[in-house]
Write an enzyme that holds these catalytic residues in place. Sequence first.
Site, PDB file in Angstrom:
ATOM      1  N   HIS A 147     -20.459  53.210   4.887  1.00  0.00           N
ATOM      2  CA  HIS A 147     -19.593  54.471   4.766  1.00  0.00           C
ATOM      3  C   HIS A 147     -19.475  55.381   5.866  1.00  0.00           C
ATOM      4  O   HIS A 147     -18.663  56.209   5.845  1.00  0.00           O
ATOM      5  CB  HIS A 147     -20.024  55.154   3.549  1.00  0.00           C
ATOM      6  CG  HIS A 147     -20.771  56.067   3.460  1.00  0.00           C
ATOM      7  ND1 HIS A 147     -20.711  57.719   3.473  1.00  0.00           N
ATOM      8  CD2 HIS A 147     -22.137  55.853   3.459  1.00  0.00           C
ATOM      9  CE1 HIS A 147     -21.955  57.969   3.479  1.00  0.00           C
ATOM     10  NE2 HIS A 147     -22.881  57.126   3.323  1.00  0.00           N
ATOM     11  N   SER A 155     -25.170  51.971   7.865  1.00  0.00           N
ATOM     12  CA  SER A 155     -24.789  52.340   6.726  1.00  0.00           C
ATOM     13  C   SER A 155     -23.199  51.981   6.729  1.00  0.00           C
ATOM     14  O   SER A 155     -22.559  52.375   7.632  1.00  0.00           O
ATOM     15  CB  SER A 155     -24.666  53.789   6.241  1.00  0.00           C
ATOM     16  OG  SER A 155     -24.393  54.375   5.238  1.00  0.00           O
ATOM     17  N   GLN A 195     -25.759  56.711  12.164  1.00  0.00           N
ATOM     18  CA  GLN A 195     -24.768  57.670  13.082  1.00  0.00           C
ATOM     19  C   GLN A 195     -24.301  57.069  14.312  1.00  0.00           C
ATOM     20  O   GLN A 195     -23.364  57.817  14.864  1.00  0.00           O
ATOM     21  CB  GLN A 195     -25.345  59.073  13.276  1.00  0.00           C
ATOM     22  CG  GLN A 195     -25.427  59.682  11.776  1.00  0.00           C
ATOM     23  CD  GLN A 195     -24.417  59.816  11.115  1.00  0.00           C
ATOM     24  OE1 GLN A 195     -22.960  60.021  11.584  1.00  0.00           O
ATOM     25  NE2 GLN A 195     -24.410  60.400   9.853  1.00  0.00           N
ATOM     26  N   CYS A 211     -26.466  65.829   3.509  1.00  0.00           N
ATOM     27  CA  CYS A 211     -27.415  65.329   2.286  1.00  0.00           C
ATOM     28  C   CYS A 211     -28.309  66.641   2.324  1.00  0.00           C
ATOM     29  O   CYS A 211     -29.027  66.703   1.149  1.00  0.00           O
ATOM     30  CB  CYS A 211     -28.317  64.314   2.878  1.00  0.00           C
ATOM     31  SG  CYS A 211     -27.438  62.817   3.310  1.00  0.00           S
ATOM     32  N   GLY A 230     -27.670  53.025   4.139  1.00  0.00           N
ATOM     33  CA  GLY A 230     -28.676  53.516   5.095  1.00  0.00           C
ATOM     34  C   GLY A 230     -29.809  54.013   4.561  1.00  0.00           C
ATOM     35  O   GLY A 230     -30.997  53.686   5.104  1.00  0.00           O
ATOM     36  N   THR A 231     -29.997  54.567   3.435  1.00  0.00           N
ATOM     37  CA  THR A 231     -31.146  55.079   2.621  1.00  0.00           C
ATOM     38  C   THR A 231     -32.067  53.761   2.145  1.00  0.00           C
ATOM     39  O   THR A 231     -33.137  53.734   2.547  1.00  0.00           O
ATOM     40  CB  THR A 231     -30.734  56.007   1.621  1.00  0.00           C
ATOM     41  OG1 THR A 231     -30.046  57.155   1.828  1.00  0.00           O
ATOM     42  CG2 THR A 231     -31.880  56.415   0.477  1.00  0.00           C
ATOM     43  N   ASN A 283     -27.729  62.701  12.968  1.00  0.00           N
ATOM     44  CA  ASN A 283     -26.624  63.115  12.261  1.00  0.00           C
ATOM     45  C   ASN A 283     -26.039  64.422  12.288  1.00  0.00           C
ATOM     46  O   ASN A 283     -24.882  64.822  11.871  1.00  0.00           O
ATOM     47  CB  ASN A 283     -26.872  62.771  10.588  1.00  0.00           C
ATOM     48  CG  ASN A 283     -28.365  63.261  10.280  1.00  0.00           C
ATOM     49  OD1 ASN A 283     -29.350  62.773  10.910  1.00  0.00           O
ATOM     50  ND2 ASN A 283     -28.401  64.153   9.318  1.00  0.00           N
TER      51      ASN A 283
END
Length: 403
Positions: A205, A203, A183, A335, A71-72, A155
């Site tokens: 994961h 993302s 999310q 995070c 995602g980042t 998130n």
Amino acid sequence: MHRIYMDANATTPLLPEVMEAMRPYFLEHFGNASSIHQQGQRARAAVEHARGQVATLLHCRESEIVFTSGGTESDNMAIFGLLQPGDRLITTTIEHPAVLHAAGQLTSRGVEVLWLGCDSRGVVSVDALREALHEERTPGASPRTTAVSIMLANNETGVLQPISALSAVAHQAGAIFHTDAVQAAGKVLMDVRELGCDLLSISGHKMHAPQGTGILYVRRGIKLQPLFYGGSHERQRRAGTENVAGIVGLGKAAEIAQAWLATDGPQRLTALRDKLEQGILAHVDEAGVNGAAPDGTLAPRVPNTTNLWFDHMEGEALVIALDLKGISVSGGSACASGATEPSHVLTAMGLNAHRARASVRFSMTKQITEEEIDAAQAILPAAVAHLRELSPTYKASAAAITE
Ligand code: PLP
């Protein structure tokens, strides 16, 4: 001790079917997807099959999917890829740090960044975006591109934004629209055409695929400056040898998510989340749901998330107390954990720093059982009461009630 995992917004466990799909690509079919020989072709076919699985989840063309490391990277690829000095970005103060800090970095590169807030439910206003899009530019400046980046689901709270309406307003003003859907993926139905977005980040994961995998959807015709320079992978949009096994896992997870969304799974998960929320609030006073308006109404949320405040205690202390009792939850976003600052999302929603620090996020996986919900609900009130025993403010407010 049987642990109850309620931190799915931080990461989700790999599904056994995903592991099985990936396994051969670590061992027998280890080829480089760019190689001409049969092992390379086998890897290439697996990557393209996964691309189809992800495209089905998003209702887009296969050629519009770019595989990334998560995602980042997808958020950074969208933001740095779209905007050049002199351009303008409109984003919000409730984004994940992957967008927030990328946008912050752009300001030092001569990009004008306008920040939108949200209401007390955590919702970004379509009118506020419209106004920002038509805001006067600095005299003499001649910006070229305007891009808008607004997340689909938050998130920390799970609150969903009205993306179709926001993207329509952006397009009317000629802007390009990106959404961070990390999310939301696998939790709500997503159709990029209905959402009207030009770019969308996912993302792996967060949807039972391995960590270090992700995608950026890039609508056909959208031009992006690459983030990395190197080989011509991913149609020259993302240089670097493909993570074949990870991509296979992401494709499989997308297929499983798509099938789950077509069942009553989302309703079941929503009912369990609501049961937990209501069960806790029925037994704990001076507590509430973050995102509830003064009249108690809640914004639409993804099915698995609730974020609750409990006055007269620290959220981090409750996270630790629950951990010792075998329940994994999170205070603020994963995070940002370790940071002492109150959550930027909750403070943007109008919570004072004290209440923001007294908040805890419960985010369930699809595997959560009713027994686990009941067990968590039974443990929580005592854990809160124990922490409040030490609180002079709670004693004072309890005395005030009984007087
Ligand atoms: N965007 C959102 C909304 C997230 O919740 C996260 C992770 O928590 C990210 C982006 C970053 O994704 P990744 O961990 O794959 O880099």
